[in-house]
Design an enzyme around this catalytic site. Structure first.
Site: not given
Length: 503
Positions: A28, A189, A238, A242, A244-245, A260, A294, A393
């Site tokens: 998109i 994305l 990212g 995420t 942490s996962k 990072e 970031c 953030e």
């Protein structure tokens, strides 16, 4: 200007391959909200093929083709990639701008940095051979010891959408320089230019399986990559959630990770500054890349003596920022990357208002743009340290402001965050800047500027902004293991046990 989006497949073992399940994801254009193409959607089945290809690349010809080849061999390929990307810069920059909404001038700057990063790591690859067998001084002369640096193996590289090709390069270039085989999973994305990197690798003849590129969704392609037992390391850029996962999944296999993650970085402006210079750096530090950085210095900590004058000047700078289609000449702020991000940012602004903050400027869609995920540069004042806008953030063109009266108060406000990626301080007093930089709890500190980044310098954060460092020689070390080799060189027996011949 109509730009044709190349139709690509997954890149596995040096070849284009249809996803096993033949799934695709629409692309998109964030400036128009129109579907302009599709990318292949990898799943666990494709991850398996890519891992097998990467492991073959490492073992082919007993490693002599890649992993244990001289650094100069790998450098040749990295330089060829750099040159080819440079040749294709106009085309790749336009694809980047269309795919993620980044202004074309910024995208072109990114592509220059991509070429420069591959060149830089080509140099470091060449230098690796001279570092092998570096001697270690020992206290016992009966022994000699040296160090070998070896590629860590197959690495999974998961990258974001704000700098699609550049952030991929930050990981791919050092991983290949080290002799690793890599599997790149870019964000769904914005993956278009990463697939063009695959095309470049084919053109320059990169050995099959050395770099595999899998586009797709995080839970369908990223998660199987992280948990795969034959992937030796994960490098991720990212969100903190995420990250942490990924840590949790990697921990099951005691797999090393470098992360990072997010940030809520401060920019501290003292009352001795050149107001115009400081205002421009403040705007650039938060609104560059459409605010989707970031390390964005999105918390302005401003000396109360100049607050009124400074904010008045900052508003004038912001009103002068051209908001437009990324391909339009002079564009300096494009759309955010997706409808989901657009809604999230607007919700953050509304939450700030509901908590008592004041939107000094911006906060909505520009009047002249009826389509696309555009948000005006937004400045929010009357902020308290308990507000979500101060603590979390936003990842969009949103700056929140607090004032201070003393250096100690400014430092306390700057460090009042669970993130620790970047921080900036602006003052003519360089002794103060030096003192302040030592007190800032961040992995990157800018003095009298915000956001410059060079591939020769380390990049990474503290606290919930992650750990490990990318870029520079530290980026190369991310993909190397260190092996100690110790030799007993004496002609005499060790003599710890009684010899059977003496019994």
């Amino acid at each position: 200007m109509a730009i044709q989006i190349p139709s690509r497949l997954l890149f596995i073992d040096g070849e284009w391959r249809e996803p096993v399940l033949k799934k695709r994801i629409p692309i998109i254009n964030p400036a128009t909200e129109e579907i302009i193409g599709h990318i292949p959607a990898a799943t666990a089945e494709d991850v398996e093929l890519a891992v097998e290809a990467a492991r073959r690349a490492l073992s082919r010809n007993k490693g002599r083709d890649w992993a244990s080849a001289p650094g100069a061999v790998r450098a040749k390929y990295l330089r060829a990639i750099a040159a080819k990307i440079g040749e294709r810069k106009p085309e790749i920059a336009k694809l980047e701008a269309i795919d993620c909404g980044k202004p074309l001038d910024e995208a072109a700057w990114d592509i220059d940095d991509v070429s420069g990063c591959f060149e830089y790591y080509a140099e470091l690859a060449e230098g690796l051979d001279a570092q092998q067998k570096a001697p270690i001084s020992l206290p016992m002369e009966q022994f000699k010891s040296h160090v070998l640096k070896e590629p860590i193996g197959v690495v999974g590289l998961i990258t974001p959408w704000n700098y699609p090709l550049l952030m991929a390069t930050w990981k791919v270039a050092p991983a290949l320089a080290a002799g690793c085989a890599a599997i790149l999973k870019p964000s769904e994305l914005a993956s278009v230019t990463c697939l063009e990197l695959a095309d470049v690798c084919r053109e320059v003849g990169l050995p099959p399986g050395v770099l595999n590129i899998l586009t797709g969704l995080g839970h369908e392609a990223g998660a199987p990559l992280v948990s795969h037992p034959h992937v030796d390391k994960i490098a991720f850029t990212g969100s903190t959630m995420t990250g942490s996962k990924i840590m949790t999944a990697a921990a099951q296999l005691v797999k090393p990770v470098s992360l990072e993650l997010g940030g809520k970085s401060p920019i501290v402006v003292f009352d001795d500054v050149d107001i115009d210079k400081a205002a421009e750096w403040t705007a650039f530090g938060c609104f560059w890349t459409n605010g989707q950085i970031c390390s964005a210095t999105s918390r302005l900590i401003l000396h109360e003596n100049i607050a009124t004058e400074f904010l008045d000047r900052l508003l004038k700078w912001c009103k002068n920022i051209k908001i437009a289609d990324p391909l339009e000449e002079g564009c300096r702020l494009g759309p955010v990357v997706s409808g989901g991000q657009y809604e999230k940012i607007l919700k953050s602004i509304e939450t700030a208002k509901s908590e008592g903050a004041r939107v000094l400027s911006g906060g909505d869609r520009p009047e002249h743009l009826k389509k696309g995920f555009f948000i005006e540069p937004t400045i929010i004042t009357d902020v308290t340290t308990s507000m979500q806008i101060w603590r979390e953030e936003v990842f969009g063109p949103v700056l929140c402001v607090k004032t201070f009266s003393s250096e100690d108060e400014a430092l306390e406000l700057a460090n009042d965050t669970h993130y620790g990626l970047g921080a900036a301080v602006i003052s003519k007093d360089l002794e103060r800047c030096d003192r302040f930089s030592k007190g800032l709890q961040a992995g990157i500190v800018w003095i009298n500027c915000s956001q410059p980044c060079f591939c020769q310098a380390p990049w990474g954060g503290n606290k919930r902004s992650g750990f490990g460092r990318e870029l520079g020689k530290w980026g190369l070390d991310n993909y190397l293991t260190v092996k100690q080799v110790t030799e007993y060189v004496s002609d005499d027996p060790w003599g710890w046990y009684t010899s059977p011949s003496k019994l």
